[in-house]
Design a protein around this motif. Structure first.
Motif, PDB file in Angstrom:
ATOM      1  N   GLY A   1      -1.426   4.657   5.372  1.00  0.00           N
ATOM      2  CA  GLY A   1      -1.370   5.695   3.847  1.00  0.00           C
ATOM      3  C   GLY A   1      -2.177   5.338   2.897  1.00  0.00           C
ATOM      4  N   ILE A   2      -3.406   4.848   3.280  1.00  0.00           N
ATOM      5  CA  ILE A   2      -4.515   5.593   2.299  1.00  0.00           C
ATOM      6  C   ILE A   2      -5.124   5.953   2.257  1.00  0.00           C
ATOM      7  N   LYS A   3      -6.189   6.482   1.118  1.00  0.00           N
ATOM      8  CA  LYS A   3      -7.229   7.674   0.931  1.00  0.00           C
ATOM      9  C   LYS A   3      -8.716   6.935   1.605  1.00  0.00           C
ATOM     10  N   LEU A   4      -9.136   7.538   2.627  1.00  0.00           N
ATOM     11  CA  LEU A   4     -10.221   7.025   3.250  1.00  0.00           C
ATOM     12  C   LEU A   4     -11.356   7.835   2.431  1.00  0.00           C
ATOM     13  N   HIS A   5     -11.934   7.225   2.040  1.00  0.00           N
ATOM     14  CA  HIS A   5     -13.928   7.507   2.198  1.00  0.00           C
ATOM     15  C   HIS A   5     -14.978   7.357   2.836  1.00  0.00           C
ATOM     16  N   ILE A   6     -14.557   8.752   3.730  1.00  0.00           N
ATOM     17  CA  ILE A   6     -15.794   8.425   4.501  1.00  0.00           C
ATOM     18  C   ILE A   6     -17.609   8.794   4.449  1.00  0.00           C
ATOM     19  N   ILE A   7     -18.621   8.326   4.199  1.00  0.00           N
ATOM     20  CA  ILE A   7     -19.400   7.773   3.326  1.00  0.00           C
ATOM     21  C   ILE A   7     -20.725   7.914   4.379  1.00  0.00           C
ATOM     22  N   ASP A   8     -22.233   9.005   4.742  1.00  0.00           N
ATOM     23  CA  ASP A   8     -22.722   9.707   5.374  1.00  0.00           C
ATOM     24  C   ASP A   8     -24.139   8.569   4.942  1.00  0.00           C
ATOM     25  N   VAL A   9     -24.527   7.030   5.612  1.00  0.00           N
ATOM     26  CA  VAL A   9     -25.336   6.264   5.179  1.00  0.00           C
ATOM     27  C   VAL A   9     -26.846   7.125   6.275  1.00  0.00           C
ATOM     28  N   ILE A  10     -27.023   7.726   7.265  1.00  0.00           N
ATOM     29  CA  ILE A  10     -27.509   8.163   8.218  1.00  0.00           C
ATOM     30  C   ILE A  10     -29.098   6.902   8.066  1.00  0.00           C
ATOM     31  N   GLU A  11     -29.836   8.676   7.375  1.00  0.00           N
ATOM     32  CA  GLU A  11     -30.974   8.062   6.523  1.00  0.00           C
ATOM     33  C   GLU A  11     -30.793   6.420   6.216  1.00  0.00           C
ATOM     34  N   GLU A  12     -30.140   6.012   4.890  1.00  0.00           N
ATOM     35  CA  GLU A  12     -30.135   4.984   4.671  1.00  0.00           C
ATOM     36  C   GLU A  12     -30.266   4.068   5.264  1.00  0.00           C
ATOM     37  N   TYR A  13     -29.399   3.878   6.315  1.00  0.00           N
ATOM     38  CA  TYR A  13     -29.062   2.491   7.516  1.00  0.00           C
ATOM     39  C   TYR A  13     -30.617   2.805   8.357  1.00  0.00           C
ATOM     40  N   LYS A  14     -31.597   4.132   8.292  1.00  0.00           N
ATOM     41  CA  LYS A  14     -32.099   3.053   9.427  1.00  0.00           C
ATOM     42  C   LYS A  14     -33.680   2.382   9.143  1.00  0.00           C
ATOM     43  N   ASN A  15     -33.623   1.690   7.909  1.00  0.00           N
ATOM     44  CA  ASN A  15     -33.932   0.797   7.815  1.00  0.00           C
ATOM     45  C   ASN A  15     -33.613  -0.872   7.881  1.00  0.00           C
ATOM     46  N   VAL A  16     -32.529  -0.474   8.369  1.00  0.00           N
ATOM     47  CA  VAL A  16     -31.087  -1.323   8.243  1.00  0.00           C
ATOM     48  C   VAL A  16     -31.801  -1.719   9.475  1.00  0.00           C
ATOM     49  N   LEU A  17     -31.729  -0.584  10.335  1.00  0.00           N
ATOM     50  CA  LEU A  17     -31.718  -0.945  12.282  1.00  0.00           C
ATOM     51  C   LEU A  17     -33.547  -0.695  12.264  1.00  0.00           C
ATOM     52  N   ILE A  18     -34.459  -0.412  11.837  1.00  0.00           N
ATOM     53  CA  ILE A  18     -35.604  -0.684  12.362  1.00  0.00           C
ATOM     54  C   ILE A  18     -36.387  -2.016  11.919  1.00  0.00           C
ATOM     55  N   ASN A  19     -35.831  -2.518  10.388  1.00  0.00           N
ATOM     56  CA  ASN A  19     -36.655  -4.110  10.174  1.00  0.00           C
ATOM     57  C   ASN A  19     -35.417  -4.232   9.576  1.00  0.00           C
ATOM     58  N   PRO A  20     -34.412  -5.102  10.477  1.00  0.00           N
ATOM     59  CA  PRO A  20     -33.991  -6.187   9.878  1.00  0.00           C
ATOM     60  C   PRO A  20     -34.428  -7.406   9.795  1.00  0.00           C
ATOM     61  N   LYS A  21     -33.724  -7.884   8.322  1.00  0.00           N
ATOM     62  CA  LYS A  21     -34.681  -8.879   7.815  1.00  0.00           C
ATOM     63  C   LYS A  21     -33.793 -10.311   8.894  1.00  0.00           C
ATOM     64  N   HIS A  22     -33.209 -10.470   9.093  1.00  0.00           N
ATOM     65  CA  HIS A  22     -32.321 -11.464   9.678  1.00  0.00           C
ATOM     66  C   HIS A  22     -32.599 -11.097  11.505  1.00  0.00           C
ATOM     67  N   GLY A  23     -32.875 -10.331  11.563  1.00  0.00           N
ATOM     68  CA  GLY A  23     -33.117 -10.287  13.023  1.00  0.00           C
ATOM     69  C   GLY A  23     -32.101  -9.524  14.559  1.00  0.00           C
ATOM     70  N   TYR A  24     -32.058  -9.161  15.716  1.00  0.00           N
ATOM     71  CA  TYR A  24     -31.295  -8.185  16.236  1.00  0.00           C
ATOM     72  C   TYR A  24     -30.329  -9.667  16.289  1.00  0.00           C
ATOM     73  N   GLY A  25     -29.191  -9.376  16.824  1.00  0.00           N
ATOM     74  CA  GLY A  25     -28.163 -10.306  18.195  1.00  0.00           C
ATOM     75  C   GLY A  25     -28.985  -9.794  19.638  1.00  0.00           C
ATOM     76  N   ALA A  26     -28.068  -9.516  20.444  1.00  0.00           N
ATOM     77  CA  ALA A  26     -28.042 -10.322  22.093  1.00  0.00           C
ATOM     78  C   ALA A  26     -28.847  -8.331  22.496  1.00  0.00           C
TER      79      ALA A  26
END
Length: 346
Positions: A70-95
């Motif tokens: 019963g709460i409000k949900l804010h959905i935020i598009d971060v597709i472009e910003e997230y690219k750097n997280v995926l492409i250049n992860p400081k802490h590396g990838y998991g499995a």
């Protein structure tokens, strides 16, 4: 007069974030949800497309969680910003290609920016110590708080009593004794808690809300990067990797073969962006060709297209090729052998 405190909860659509938000709501805190859309979420998208998934809920799980709470949900598009997280992860990838720790830091940082802009007091996540090997260890919990900039405005209600008290606890906004001390990978405490609250039909208990944790999906993404010669992607790339059978006979082109009618309908939407193939003399799947195939490659691709249709045992199959401009021509080919080389499958 006491001011009602306000918190924003990171809502993934899984059970843990749902229970974490409910725990804080039960203490009289005004809670709203926030969900960051990266494009890699496992949601009702593929369930809506594939016939075999017809019985699965066709819903946005984050919206469903917000509705249950019963709460409000804010959905935020971060597709472009997230690219750097995926492409250049400081802490590396998991499995696989999952940058889980960097992803959590990124999302908590975005939530911190949001509460500053919207007059909220603190942040809630559904993290549990020991539940995930990369991002939810006792030694990485402080890393998320510190590098996100949230520091002690980050409250993890499900395991808070195993951690140092946060500002909301020290200031008395939250009663620490009413928080939880969950740890480890067992789902039993959360499932019992969900039963007490009357939450049913929730998403898979362990969350599992990201395609990047999937071995097969990550292999397709790695193949895409290698074929393109750089680590980049668009939303359409992300969506197409979720659909169809991907076959790469050569480095410079691959086929995306619809596995059933629902996937064929979805791939129809991309016919103006790719060369496409479909058998006309026999029933068969729609196939998209990604890359730069030669004329000889197109004969090979047509043979593969024929191999996946009802003419797989025929001597010859007519396969229509449609280019991006809608121009059509037909090749008459012999279907390829029953089993393709295993290394062609991505």
């Amino acid at each position: 007069m006491n001011t009602q405190r306000k918190a924003v909860a990171l809502i993934s659509g899984g059970l843990d974030s749902m229970l974490a938000a409910k725990t804080v709501m039960d203490q009289g805190i005004h809670v709203e949800g926030i969900n960051f859309f990266t494009g890699f979420c496992v949601e009702g998208h593929t369930h809506a497309i594939r016939e075999k998934d017809r019985a699965k809920p066709k819903r946005n799980n984050s919206l469903w969680v917000a509705e249950q709470l019963g709460i409000k949900l804010h959905i935020i598009d971060v597709i472009e910003e997230y690219k750097n997280v995926l492409i250049n992860p400081k802490h590396g990838y998991g499995a696989h290609l999952n940058p889980c720790l960097d992803c959590k830091i990124f999302m908590v940082n975005k939530a911190k920016q949001w509460i500053a802009e919207n007059g909220f007091d603190f942040i809630i996540t559904g993290e549990v110590i020991g539940q995930r090997p990369m991002s939810q260890r006792k030694d990485t919990m402080p890393v998320v708080a510190r590098e996100s900039g949230a520091d002690d405005l980050l409250l993890r209600p499900l395991c808070a009593r195993n951690l140092t008290p946060t500002l909301p606890e020290r200031e008395g906004w939250i009663d620490r004794e009413k928080l939880h001390d969950f740890s480890g990978r067992s789902r039993k405490p959360q499932m019992e808690m969900a039963e007490r609250y009357g939450f049913h039909e929730y998403s898979q208990p362990a969350g599992g809300c990201c395609f990047l944790t999937d071995k097969n999906y990550s292999a397709k993404l790695a193949d895409l990067w290698q074929a393109h010669g750089h680590k980049d992607y668009e939303l359409d790339d992300v969506m197409l990797l979720k659909v169809g059978r991907h076959i790469r006979p050569a480095p410079h082109f691959k086929l995306i073969v619809a596995r059933e009618e629902g996937e064929g309908r979805f791939l129809q939407g991309y016919r103006k962006e790719f060369v496409s193939m479909a058998a006309t003399s026999h029933n068969g799947p729609l196939v998209l060709i990604d890359g730069s195939p030669s004329a000889e490659d197109l004969y090979l691709a047509a043979g593969i297209t024929a191999r996946y249709g009802q003419g797989r045992e025929a001597e010859q199959v007519d396969v229509k090729i449609t280019d991006k401009d809608g121009l059509e021509r037909t090749l008459r080919v012999k279907p390829l052998a029953k089993e393709l080389p295993q290394e062609w499958y991505i």
